[in-house]
Design a protein around this motif. Structure first.
Motif, PDB file in Angstrom:
ATOM      1  N   LEU A   1       0.870  -1.183   0.000  1.00 50.39           N
ATOM      2  CA  LEU A   1       0.000   0.000   0.000  1.00 50.39           C
ATOM      3  C   LEU A   1       0.904   1.229   0.000  1.00 50.39           C
ATOM      4  N   LYS A   2       0.463   2.323  -0.640  1.00 51.55           N
ATOM      5  CA  LYS A   2       1.424   3.425  -0.838  1.00 51.55           C
ATOM      6  C   LYS A   2       0.855   4.831  -0.709  1.00 51.55           C
ATOM      7  N   SER A   3      -0.304   4.958  -0.091  1.00 52.22           N
ATOM      8  CA  SER A   3      -0.823   6.322   0.049  1.00 52.22           C
ATOM      9  C   SER A   3      -0.533   6.863   1.445  1.00 52.22           C
ATOM     10  N   VAL A   4       0.129   8.009   1.472  1.00 51.61           N
ATOM     11  CA  VAL A   4       0.487   8.606   2.756  1.00 51.61           C
ATOM     12  C   VAL A   4      -0.758   8.961   3.566  1.00 51.61           C
ATOM     13  N   VAL A   5      -1.716   9.607   2.910  1.00 53.03           N
ATOM     14  CA  VAL A   5      -2.916  10.056   3.624  1.00 53.03           C
ATOM     15  C   VAL A   5      -3.689   8.848   4.169  1.00 53.03           C
ATOM     16  N   GLU A   6      -3.870   7.855   3.303  1.00 50.77           N
ATOM     17  CA  GLU A   6      -4.602   6.653   3.720  1.00 50.77           C
ATOM     18  C   GLU A   6      -3.895   5.971   4.901  1.00 50.77           C
ATOM     19  N   SER A   7      -2.559   6.005   4.879  1.00 50.36           N
ATOM     20  CA  SER A   7      -1.813   5.334   5.953  1.00 50.36           C
ATOM     21  C   SER A   7      -2.042   5.995   7.311  1.00 50.36           C
ATOM     22  N   THR A   8      -2.359   7.292   7.287  1.00 58.01           N
ATOM     23  CA  THR A   8      -2.618   7.958   8.571  1.00 58.01           C
ATOM     24  C   THR A   8      -4.017   7.589   9.080  1.00 58.01           C
ATOM     25  N   GLU A   9      -4.895   7.173   8.154  1.00 58.47           N
ATOM     26  CA  GLU A   9      -6.253   6.789   8.557  1.00 58.47           C
ATOM     27  C   GLU A   9      -6.357   5.304   8.903  1.00 58.47           C
ATOM     28  N   ARG A  10      -5.535   4.481   8.210  1.00 58.70           N
ATOM     29  CA  ARG A  10      -5.605   3.018   8.390  1.00 58.70           C
ATOM     30  C   ARG A  10      -4.211   2.450   8.625  1.00 58.70           C
ATOM     31  N   PRO A  11      -3.535   2.908   9.695  1.00 56.80           N
ATOM     32  CA  PRO A  11      -2.130   2.487   9.864  1.00 56.80           C
ATOM     33  C   PRO A  11      -1.968   0.973   9.975  1.00 56.80           C
ATOM     34  N   LEU A  12      -2.935   0.304  10.609  1.00 56.10           N
ATOM     35  CA  LEU A  12      -2.752  -1.140  10.822  1.00 56.10           C
ATOM     36  C   LEU A  12      -2.761  -1.890   9.498  1.00 56.10           C
ATOM     37  N   ASP A  13      -3.575  -1.413   8.551  1.00 54.33           N
ATOM     38  CA  ASP A  13      -3.583  -2.049   7.225  1.00 54.33           C
ATOM     39  C   ASP A  13      -2.210  -1.911   6.575  1.00 54.33           C
ATOM     40  N   TYR A  14      -1.582  -0.747   6.788  1.00 55.12           N
ATOM     41  CA  TYR A  14      -0.255  -0.534   6.191  1.00 55.12           C
ATOM     42  C   TYR A  14       0.780  -1.470   6.812  1.00 55.12           C
ATOM     43  N   PHE A  15       0.683  -1.675   8.127  1.00 57.86           N
ATOM     44  CA  PHE A  15       1.639  -2.600   8.759  1.00 57.86           C
ATOM     45  C   PHE A  15       1.343  -4.037   8.351  1.00 57.86           C
ATOM     46  N   ASP A  16       0.053  -4.359   8.241  1.00 56.44           N
ATOM     47  CA  ASP A  16      -0.330  -5.707   7.803  1.00 56.44           C
ATOM     48  C   ASP A  16       0.266  -6.014   6.431  1.00 56.44           C
ATOM     49  N   VAL A  17      -0.058  -5.158   5.461  1.00 56.16           N
ATOM     50  CA  VAL A  17       0.325  -5.459   4.073  1.00 56.16           C
ATOM     51  C   VAL A  17       1.827  -5.239   3.859  1.00 56.16           C
ATOM     52  N   ASN A  18       2.328  -4.115   4.327  1.00 54.68           N
ATOM     53  CA  ASN A  18       3.718  -3.763   3.985  1.00 54.68           C
ATOM     54  C   ASN A  18       4.751  -4.491   4.852  1.00 54.68           C
ATOM     55  N   VAL A  19       4.397  -4.793   6.098  1.00 53.41           N
ATOM     56  CA  VAL A  19       5.382  -5.465   6.962  1.00 53.41           C
ATOM     57  C   VAL A  19       5.086  -6.966   7.030  1.00 53.41           C
ATOM     58  N   TYR A  20       3.878  -7.301   7.464  1.00 58.38           N
ATOM     59  CA  TYR A  20       3.533  -8.718   7.568  1.00 58.38           C
ATOM     60  C   TYR A  20       3.554  -9.363   6.179  1.00 58.38           C
ATOM     61  N   GLY A  21       3.081  -8.626   5.167  1.00 51.82           N
ATOM     62  CA  GLY A  21       3.114  -9.134   3.787  1.00 51.82           C
ATOM     63  C   GLY A  21       4.541  -9.434   3.346  1.00 51.82           C
ATOM     64  N   THR A  22       5.474  -8.574   3.735  1.00 50.33           N
ATOM     65  CA  THR A  22       6.889  -8.801   3.385  1.00 50.33           C
ATOM     66  C   THR A  22       7.424 -10.054   4.096  1.00 50.33           C
ATOM     67  N   ILE A  23       7.016 -10.224   5.339  1.00 51.75           N
ATOM     68  CA  ILE A  23       7.439 -11.434   6.077  1.00 51.75           C
ATOM     69  C   ILE A  23       6.900 -12.681   5.353  1.00 51.75           C
ATOM     70  N   ASN A  24       5.658 -12.604   4.886  1.00 56.38           N
ATOM     71  CA  ASN A  24       5.085 -13.739   4.149  1.00 56.38           C
ATOM     72  C   ASN A  24       5.865 -14.025   2.872  1.00 56.38           C
ATOM     73  N   VAL A  25       6.286 -12.974   2.192  1.00 60.59           N
ATOM     74  CA  VAL A  25       7.075 -13.161   0.967  1.00 60.59           C
ATOM     75  C   VAL A  25       8.398 -13.857   1.315  1.00 60.59           C
ATOM     76  N   LEU A  26       9.045 -13.403   2.390  1.00 57.22           N
ATOM     77  CA  LEU A  26      10.321 -14.021   2.777  1.00 57.22           C
ATOM     78  C   LEU A  26      10.125 -15.485   3.179  1.00 57.22           C
ATOM     79  N   ARG A  27       9.013 -15.765   3.854  1.00 56.15           N
ATOM     80  CA  ARG A  27       8.745 -17.165   4.240  1.00 56.15           C
ATOM     81  C   ARG A  27       8.477 -18.021   3.002  1.00 56.15           C
TER      82      ARG A  27
END
Ligand code: UD1
Length: 345
Positions: free
Chosen positions: A91-117
């Motif tokens: 996900l890549k919208s700055v404004v949206e990330s301030t409204e839905r931070p958990l979605d950003y951590f889910d997709v961008n961080v947890y999603g990256t962990i899933n890719v590495l796994r």
């Protein structure tokens, strides 16, 4: 006997239907790589994959899959057995990330962990990661090099920085693992064929997509966020880079990965500062179209000016930009002229 590593051939591209991902797929296919795209089409469409095929002369394999579906992700990775994974999806919208931070951590961080796994599951140990100059936050000095302190000012930037750190630790944990992290500055432009370009699903927020909305009649006026910055003309200054130059950097990255010990970070920009008004003037000049502007207040979270030093990418990857500011505008204009009726889906 020492093991001889064959050069990578099979590239799995997460987010390959996105703006930078799709242009990179074209470069990879043209270089003769086998390419598989994994994308959930949340900000793109299947037509983009077909356009990649039309431009490159070969269509990538496509799998509709969400990064958070770890089991399916792993299955697809094992089926394709990539030599290298280029991880764009996020996900890549700055404004949206301030409204839905958990979605950003889910997709961008947890999603990256899933890719590495999933990579571990299929025995792939080479990654290129799509990060952003947004990890630097308010610049302490410019041009901004890779040694500049990171201090992201919004959840999107924090999520990208966390993903970078996860990848760096993963790379350290095993001698076989290597990663290249690209921090993009401001990608704009489109493929020279006019068949591929930036096509956000929702309303445009970034400068070039807003300008394209104006020339295609979807918007009346470009609101310029601030003309009181301490810059050449008071408007914000950025490092705009042609998306095909960015795409090319990924091919250079693949070639360099075998020399990467753990992980290496490269800024990708032109190294040329351009103000918002300079971009607007260049666009008007190449397109012959008037872009009506109105000065409004500064946008929350914007920095006045930031551009990069790309000395490291030049020296280590042999990266050179081939396209000028005029090319960025001309190709973006060509793309919107051709696709004005179908864009924004
Ligand atoms: C933005 C994101 C950044 C992301 C990058 C992706 C913010 C704060 N930052 O960067 O994290 O990596 O996009 O490309 O959103 N401008 C206007 N009017 C507009 C739109 C933009 O004046 O309608 C100005 C901005 O104030 C800025 C410049 O144009 O000075 C570039 O803006 P934009 O294209 O949104 O990119 P960044 O803000 O640099």
């Amino acid at each position: 006997m020492e093991e001889t590593l064959l050069p990578p051939k099979r590239i799995l591209v997460s987010g390959g239907a996105g703006f930078i991902g799709s242009h990179t797929c074209v470069e990879l296919l043209r270089e003769g790589y086998e390419v598989a795209v994994v994308d959930n089409l949340s900000n793109s469409a299947m037509s983009i994959i077909h356009a990649v095929g039309a431009v490159a002369g070969a269509e990538p394999i496509f799998h509709h899959c969400d990064l958070l579906d770890r089991v399916e992700l792993s299955r697809l990775f094992c089926e394709f057995a990539p030599d290298v994974v280029i991880h764009f999806a996020g996900l890549k919208s700055v404004v949206e990330s301030t409204e839905r931070p958990l979605d950003y951590f889910d997709v961008n961080v947890y999603g990256t962990i899933n890719v590495l796994r999933a990579m571990a599951d299929c025995g792939c140990s080479l990654m290129i990661f799509s990060s952003s100059a947004t990890v630097y936050g308010e610049p302490v000095y410019i041009p901004c090099d890779e040694g500049h302190p990171t201090d992201p000012a919004n959840p999107y930037g924090v999520s990208k920085l966390l993903a970078e750190k996860v990848i760096a630790e993963w790379a350290l944990s095993n001698d076989a693992n290597s990663a290249i992290i690209f921090r993009y500055f401001n990608p704009v432009g489109a493929h020279v064929s006019g068949k591929l370009g930036e096509d956000p699903t929702g309303p445009a927020n970034n400068l070039m997509p807003v300008i394209l909305d104006i020339v295609s009649g979807k918007r009346e006026v470009l609101e310029i966020y601030g003309n009181d910055y301490n810059t050449v003309d008071g408007t914000g200054v950025r490092d705009f880079i042609h998306v095909m130059d960015l795409a090319r950097a990924h091919v250079l990255g693949i070639e360099h990965l075998s020399e990467v010990q753990d992980s290496e970070i490269f800024n990708l920009g032109t190294g040329q500062p351009t103000s918002v008004m300079q971009l607007v003037s260049a666009f008007e000049e190449v397109s012959g179209q008037k872009v009506n502007v109105k000065f409004v207040g500064r946008r929350l979270g914007d920095v006045g000016e930031v551009w990069t030093s790309n000395a490291s990418a030049k020296k280590i990857l042999g990266f050179e930009t081939r396209f000028s500011l005029h090319d960025m505008c001309a190709h973006a204009y060509q793309w919107i002229k051709r696709n004005a009726s179908t864009s924004n889906k």
